[in-house]
Each structure stands twice: as structure tokens, then as C-alpha cells.
Design an enzyme around this catalytic site. Structure first.
Site: not given
Length: 117
Positions: A3, A101
Site C-alpha cells: 500500500h 489507507d
């Protein structure tokens, strides 16, 4: 890193368009990122928020790379403890945008509390 690297790439694209970026993560995660190109080093600031110690997590655990599958929930719970330091950072920095995120699932409510829409 699955990520973090795409978020860093996105940050670089935004910085190339003239935006100032605060890239927030834990110290070890930031240390793992590739160095910024010189032309973007003034546009992207790395903000390091250390994780607090958490049961079942070794002290150096800051990403899923460092934690077994059985301890993933503990890592997520440790990231939840960053809510207050991140709130204080946002309060003091007044960003125009917040892009986040999944570990910071609580961030939309924090942004609302701080008056970001």
C-alpha cells in the site's frame, strides 16, 4: 509495502503538480521507502508517527511484513492508537486534502470533527 509504494507514487504525482505533501507513516515504514528525487524533496515531507507498544506485537512491528497472519488484528489495533497523534498533526497542519489507507478507518470521523469536509 503493497500500500505504501502506490501511495508514495501518487504523492510524487501530486507533488509534480505543485502540491505540498505530508506523507504520514511509522518510522520503519518510512525508512523502507525509496529516496525521493531531488526535485521533489522539498514538496514531500515524511511525518513519522511511532506505534505504541501493543500486546502480542514485537516492538519493531510496524507493517504486515513484520507480523504473522495471527497477529494482523493486533497490528490494526496498534494503528488505532495513532488516532490522537494523527488528530493533533491534522489540527496543527490544516491540510487541504486527506487521503488515507485502511488502517486509519477512523480518519473520516476525525476529519469531520476537525471541520474538514
Amino acid at each position: 509495502m503493497g500500500h505504501l509504494l502506490p501511495f508514495l507514487h501518487f504523492s510524487k504525482l501530486l507533488a509534480q503538480k505543485g502540491h505540498k505533501i505530508s506523507f504520514i507513516s511509522t518510522p520503519r515504514n518510512i525508512d523502507r521507502l525509496p529516496k525521493l528525487p531531488p526535485n521533489l524533496s522539498f514538496s514531500i515531507t515524511f511525518v513519522s508517527l511511532p506505534l505504541f507498544p501493543f500486546p502480542n506485537l514485537p516492538p519493531s512491528s510496524e507493517s504486515s511484513l513484520n507480523v504473522s497472519y495471527n497477529n494482523q488484528q493486533s497490528l490494526k489495533s496498534a494503528f488505532d492508537l495513532l488516532r490522537l497523534p494523527l488528530t493533533e498533526f491534522l489540527r496543527s497542519s490544516s491540510p487541504d486534502w486527506i487521503i488515507y489507507d485502511y488502517p486509519s478507518h477512523w480518519l473520516p470521523s476525525v476529519a469531520t470533527e476537525l471541520g474538514f469536509s
